[in-house]
Scaffold this active site. Structure first.
Site, PDB file in Angstrom:
ATOM      1  N   ASP A   1      43.534  27.881  32.107  1.00 24.04           N
ATOM      2  CA  ASP A   1      43.230  29.299  31.980  1.00 24.04           C
ATOM      3  C   ASP A   1      44.308  29.993  31.156  1.00 24.04           C
ATOM      4  O   ASP A   1      45.497  29.849  31.444  1.00 24.04           O
ATOM      5  CB  ASP A   1      43.114  29.942  33.366  1.00 24.04           C
ATOM      6  CG  ASP A   1      42.350  31.261  33.322  1.00 24.04           C
ATOM      7  OD1 ASP A   1      41.587  31.473  32.349  1.00 24.04           O
ATOM      8  OD2 ASP A   1      42.509  32.062  34.242  1.00 24.04           O
TER       9      ASP A   1
ATOM     10  N   TYR B   1      45.550  33.709  28.926  1.00 23.76           N
ATOM     11  CA  TYR B   1      45.938  35.087  29.277  1.00 23.76           C
ATOM     12  C   TYR B   1      45.853  35.898  27.984  1.00 23.76           C
ATOM     13  O   TYR B   1      46.778  36.580  27.608  1.00 23.76           O
ATOM     14  CB  TYR B   1      47.374  34.995  29.798  1.00 23.76           C
ATOM     15  CG  TYR B   1      47.928  36.124  30.629  1.00 23.76           C
ATOM     16  CD1 TYR B   1      47.243  36.634  31.727  1.00 23.76           C
ATOM     17  CD2 TYR B   1      49.189  36.659  30.347  1.00 23.76           C
ATOM     18  CE1 TYR B   1      47.795  37.632  32.505  1.00 23.76           C
ATOM     19  CE2 TYR B   1      49.754  37.652  31.123  1.00 23.76           C
ATOM     20  CZ  TYR B   1      49.045  38.133  32.205  1.00 23.76           C
ATOM     21  OH  TYR B   1      49.614  39.119  32.990  1.00 23.76           O
TER      22      TYR B   1
ATOM     23  N   HIS C   1      44.928  43.273  29.238  1.00 28.71           N
ATOM     24  CA  HIS C   1      45.070  42.762  30.602  1.00 28.71           C
ATOM     25  C   HIS C   1      46.536  42.434  30.884  1.00 28.71           C
ATOM     26  O   HIS C   1      47.074  42.822  31.925  1.00 28.71           O
ATOM     27  CB  HIS C   1      44.199  41.511  30.777  1.00 28.71           C
ATOM     28  CG  HIS C   1      44.385  40.817  32.090  1.00 28.71           C
ATOM     29  ND1 HIS C   1      43.968  41.366  33.289  1.00 28.71           N
ATOM     30  CD2 HIS C   1      44.959  39.622  32.399  1.00 28.71           C
ATOM     31  CE1 HIS C   1      44.270  40.528  34.278  1.00 28.71           C
ATOM     32  NE2 HIS C   1      44.870  39.470  33.759  1.00 28.71           N
TER      33      HIS C   1
ATOM     34  N   GLU D   1      37.769  37.862  38.086  1.00 31.87           N
ATOM     35  CA  GLU D   1      38.268  38.073  36.725  1.00 31.87           C
ATOM     36  C   GLU D   1      37.145  37.723  35.757  1.00 31.87           C
ATOM     37  O   GLU D   1      36.605  36.620  35.786  1.00 31.87           O
ATOM     38  CB  GLU D   1      39.513  37.210  36.440  1.00 31.87           C
ATOM     39  CG  GLU D   1      40.751  37.715  37.160  1.00 31.87           C
ATOM     40  CD  GLU D   1      42.046  37.021  36.727  1.00 31.87           C
ATOM     41  OE1 GLU D   1      41.958  35.916  36.124  1.00 31.87           O
ATOM     42  OE2 GLU D   1      43.127  37.572  36.991  1.00 31.87           O
TER      43      GLU D   1
ATOM     44  N   GLU E   1      35.870  36.482  32.490  1.00 31.56           N
ATOM     45  CA  GLU E   1      36.437  35.644  31.432  1.00 31.56           C
ATOM     46  C   GLU E   1      35.320  34.935  30.672  1.00 31.56           C
ATOM     47  O   GLU E   1      34.173  34.889  31.102  1.00 31.56           O
ATOM     48  CB  GLU E   1      37.379  34.576  32.021  1.00 31.56           C
ATOM     49  CG  GLU E   1      38.499  35.163  32.855  1.00 31.56           C
ATOM     50  CD  GLU E   1      39.629  34.184  33.114  1.00 31.56           C
ATOM     51  OE1 GLU E   1      39.711  33.148  32.408  1.00 31.56           O
ATOM     52  OE2 GLU E   1      40.439  34.449  34.030  1.00 31.56           O
TER      53      GLU E   1
ATOM     54  N   ASP F   1      37.099  33.883  37.295  1.00 30.25           N
ATOM     55  CA  ASP F   1      38.309  33.289  37.873  1.00 30.25           C
ATOM     56  C   ASP F   1      38.662  34.089  39.132  1.00 30.25           C
ATOM     57  O   ASP F   1      39.496  34.989  39.099  1.00 30.25           O
ATOM     58  CB  ASP F   1      39.433  33.347  36.834  1.00 30.25           C
ATOM     59  CG  ASP F   1      40.751  32.822  37.359  1.00 30.25           C
ATOM     60  OD1 ASP F   1      40.740  32.044  38.331  1.00 30.25           O
ATOM     61  OD2 ASP F   1      41.806  33.196  36.800  1.00 30.25           O
TER      62      ASP F   1
ATOM     63  N   ARG G   1      44.787  38.232  45.147  1.00 28.44           N
ATOM     64  CA  ARG G   1      45.928  38.959  44.580  1.00 28.44           C
ATOM     65  C   ARG G   1      47.151  38.985  45.483  1.00 28.44           C
ATOM     66  O   ARG G   1      48.284  38.972  45.015  1.00 28.44           O
ATOM     67  CB  ARG G   1      45.521  40.395  44.251  1.00 28.44           C
ATOM     68  CG  ARG G   1      44.414  40.508  43.228  1.00 28.44           C
ATOM     69  CD  ARG G   1      44.792  39.867  41.926  1.00 28.44           C
ATOM     70  NE  ARG G   1      43.776  40.105  40.903  1.00 28.44           N
ATOM     71  CZ  ARG G   1      43.720  39.456  39.753  1.00 28.44           C
ATOM     72  NH1 ARG G   1      44.610  38.513  39.480  1.00 28.44           N
ATOM     73  NH2 ARG G   1      42.786  39.722  38.883  1.00 28.44           N
TER      74      ARG G   1
ATOM     75  N   GLN H   1      48.694  35.649  45.289  1.00 27.60           N
ATOM     76  CA  GLN H   1      49.262  35.505  43.942  1.00 27.60           C
ATOM     77  C   GLN H   1      50.618  36.212  43.828  1.00 27.60           C
ATOM     78  O   GLN H   1      51.566  35.676  43.272  1.00 27.60           O
ATOM     79  CB  GLN H   1      48.274  36.101  42.927  1.00 27.60           C
ATOM     80  CG  GLN H   1      48.662  35.896  41.466  1.00 27.60           C
ATOM     81  CD  GLN H   1      47.624  36.479  40.512  1.00 27.60           C
ATOM     82  OE1 GLN H   1      46.593  37.008  40.923  1.00 27.60           O
ATOM     83  NE2 GLN H   1      47.888  36.396  39.230  1.00 27.60           N
TER      84      GLN H   1
ATOM     85  N   LYS I   1      44.436  30.955  42.871  1.00 31.57           N
ATOM     86  CA  LYS I   1      43.377  30.764  41.879  1.00 31.57           C
ATOM     87  C   LYS I   1      42.555  29.504  42.135  1.00 31.57           C
ATOM     88  O   LYS I   1      41.397  29.430  41.731  1.00 31.57           O
ATOM     89  CB  LYS I   1      44.004  30.629  40.484  1.00 31.57           C
ATOM     90  CG  LYS I   1      44.851  31.803  40.054  1.00 31.57           C
ATOM     91  CD  LYS I   1      43.982  32.918  39.540  1.00 31.57           C
ATOM     92  CE  LYS I   1      44.824  33.960  38.815  1.00 31.57           C
ATOM     93  NZ  LYS I   1      43.971  34.962  38.163  1.00 31.57           N
TER      94      LYS I   1
ATOM     95  N   THR J   1      36.407  28.695  40.936  1.00 29.59           N
ATOM     96  CA  THR J   1      36.153  29.256  39.607  1.00 29.59           C
ATOM     97  C   THR J   1      34.667  29.056  39.337  1.00 29.59           C
ATOM     98  O   THR J   1      34.180  27.929  39.422  1.00 29.59           O
ATOM     99  CB  THR J   1      36.976  28.522  38.525  1.00 29.59           C
ATOM    100  OG1 THR J   1      38.362  28.560  38.893  1.00 29.59           O
ATOM    101  CG2 THR J   1      36.791  29.172  37.159  1.00 29.59           C
TER     102      THR J   1
ATOM    103  N   THR K   1      41.421  37.033  31.708  1.00 28.81           N
ATOM    104  CA  THR K   1      40.630  38.249  31.928  1.00 28.81           C
ATOM    105  C   THR K   1      40.431  39.020  30.629  1.00 28.81           C
ATOM    106  O   THR K   1      41.390  39.330  29.934  1.00 28.81           O
ATOM    107  CB  THR K   1      41.347  39.155  32.945  1.00 28.81           C
ATOM    108  OG1 THR K   1      41.637  38.389  34.102  1.00 28.81           O
ATOM    109  CG2 THR K   1      40.482  40.350  33.316  1.00 28.81           C
TER     110      THR K   1
ATOM    111  N   GLU L   1      42.945  45.864  37.946  1.00 28.14           N
ATOM    112  CA  GLU L   1      43.149  46.891  36.923  1.00 28.14           C
ATOM    113  C   GLU L   1      42.285  48.128  37.178  1.00 28.14           C
ATOM    114  O   GLU L   1      42.740  49.252  37.007  1.00 28.14           O
ATOM    115  CB  GLU L   1      42.823  46.322  35.537  1.00 28.14           C
ATOM    116  CG  GLU L   1      43.807  45.285  35.051  1.00 28.14           C
ATOM    117  CD  GLU L   1      43.303  44.626  33.774  1.00 28.14           C
ATOM    118  OE1 GLU L   1      43.480  45.204  32.702  1.00 28.14           O
ATOM    119  OE2 GLU L   1      42.709  43.534  33.867  1.00 28.14           O
TER     120      GLU L   1
HETATM  121 MN    MN Z   1      42.296  34.167  34.944  1.00 34.82          MN
END
Ligand code: MN
Length: 445
Positions: A136, A138, A143, A209, A211, A243, A247, A250, A263, A267, A370, A384
């Site tokens: 994955d 970024y 984001h 997320e 994606e 994804d 949080r 994380q 994570k 998925t 994301t 977000e």
């Molecule tokens: Mn992700």
């Protein structure tokens, strides 16, 4: 290289599968995405191609001696791995055969349609292939900046971001097809206010997320690299990817080595792989870097990639709660964005991944990270979306502000019964709109 626009993309082309010609169909004859399916009344898994509300059964096309012989071995497999391994010219030939067979009313496929087509509503859609590796990235600078602002208000974007496509190795075994339920993960949670240490329990900050996933076609040998000029031809196609993210877990675990259990629990991907060939009319320039931004290093820079390495793909997230379903309220759109807001192209991500000699393999899955754009309504996750004061009064004791739903319900993160649905489509003047289908999953607890 770039994928050519040819007669398979012609806007006037129609199919004898009537539903494919409806203007809002995700799967007109110009799309022809691959999938793996199983009939609800039994039978084994097999490759297919979506057309309108139907699926063309490639196995039966092979058994009926309708498929060109060079594709028969691939159609006999239970997944798309051999189709993903075809050469560029074979991929092109297969697309042309499909386009002819599904547009020509006199084709042998049209004659045998009763046996070859199956309604999408009467099959189970499976993963396109066994995903050997999942990575994955970024790649959205919006984001990365938004998330960085929450964690490090003074220094949101780390200095390496504009030089190197950031990614981490994800977990392949928990990649699942759309429709698979999302069980809320348990794990270590950071100490709450007044608590001296972490606890262990169900995640309280479950997020999605938005994606895009990329499937690798032909890979590279260990020790070899994929030059940026050859990256496109190693990609097979794209799908939607959620994804799911815990949080709170994380926040507690991500330093110093990055995401791990926050994570790896799940998925979800959409079951249809939209091929690079189908996307040809919708390619766009790479992210335009402003004056102060560094140019990519040479190994990530190529004139064609700069000119056409982007994808003009619109992406949307919808939320449907248990109460909304009970009251017959339509799913609420939470955000709408574009893949063109990605700072790195899909080709740059693949090239960077292999730049150390790491062998990419057929069926490897790469997520973009994301997809968030500059606008408030183009943020691709709840972290977000509920972060600042735009959506209502702050949650007491927190800086977060909930989203308000049509039922009067509020959400800061996901609750039991919530169904998250990702959708994507490409549109361009003079071409037929193509869609990606759905990537959906319901939180069970
Ligand atoms: Mn992700």
């Amino acid at each position: 290289m770039t994928y050519p626009i040819d007669q398979t993309h012609a806007v006037e082309l129609t199919s004898w599968v009537e539903a494919a010609n409806l203007p809002d169909s995700d799967f007109p004859i110009q799309n022809l995405p691959f999938c793996v399916f199983q009939r609800n009344d039994g039978g084994d898994s097999r490759p297919g191609v979506a057309i309108g509300d139907q699926i063309l059964d490639l196995r039966r096309c092979a058994e009926g001696s309708l498929l060109p012989p060079e594709f028969v071995p691939a159609a006999r497999l239970g997944d798309l791995s051999a189709i993903m391994q075809l050469s560029l010219s074979q991929r092109r030939a297969l697309r042309h055969w499909l386009s002819d067979a599904l547009s020509d009313l006199d084709s042998a496929v049209a004659e045998a349609r009763e046996n070859l087509l199956v309604a999408q509503s009467s099959v189970k859609l499976l993963l396109p292939c066994r995903v050997g590796n999942y990575t994955d990235f970024y790649a959205s600078i919006y984001h990365a900046t938004n998330v960085g602002s929450m964690l490090r208000p003074d220094n949101p974007l780390l200095p390496n971001y504009k030089h190197i496509p950031i990614g981490y190795h994800g977990r392949a075994s928990s990649v699942v097809a759309s429709g698979t339920p999302c069980h809320r993960p348990t794990g270590q949670l950071p100490p709450g206010e007044g608590e001296s240490g972490p606890g262990f329990g169900p995640c309280k900050n479950l997020d999605y997320e938005l994606e895009v996933g990329m499937f690798v076609g032909r890979g590279n040998e260990l020790g070899e690299t994929i030059p940026i000029a050859r990256a496109e031809e190693r990609l097979f196609g794209l799908c939607l990817l959620n994804d799911w993210s815990a949080r709170d877990m994380q926040r507690w675990e991500y330093q110093p080595l990055g995401p791990f259990l926050a994570k790896s629990f799940l998925t979800t991907i959409s079951p249809f792989v939209v091929t690079m060939e189908a996307l040809a009319p919708f390619r766009a320039p790479a992210f335009v870097r402003t004056d102060g931004d560094p140019q990519p290093l040479d190994y990530l820079r190529d004139a064609t990639n700069q000119q056409a390495g982007g994808v003009d793909l619109r992406l949307e997230v919808y939320l449907d709660t248990e109460q909304m379903r009970r009251e017959g309220v339509a799913a609420e759109r939470l955000s709408s964005g574009s893949m063109q807001s990605m700072y790195w192209t899909i080709g740059q991500m693949l090239t960077h991944h292999s730049s150390n000699g790491c062998n990419m393999q057929t069926g490897d899955l790469l997520g973009t990270g994301t997809v968030s754009g500059p606008e408030r309504n183009s943020r691709g996750c709840l972290l977000e979306l509920t972060w600042d004061g735009e959506f209502g009064a702050p949650v007491p004791g927190s800086q977060r502000t909930p989203l308000s739903l049509p039922t009067g319900e509020k959400r800061v993160f996901l609750a039991a019964g919530d169904r998250v649905i990702l959708r994507g489509s490409c549109e361009r003047e003079g071409f037929r709109r193509i869609g990606f289908g759905e990537c959906a999953g319901t939180v069970t607890n």
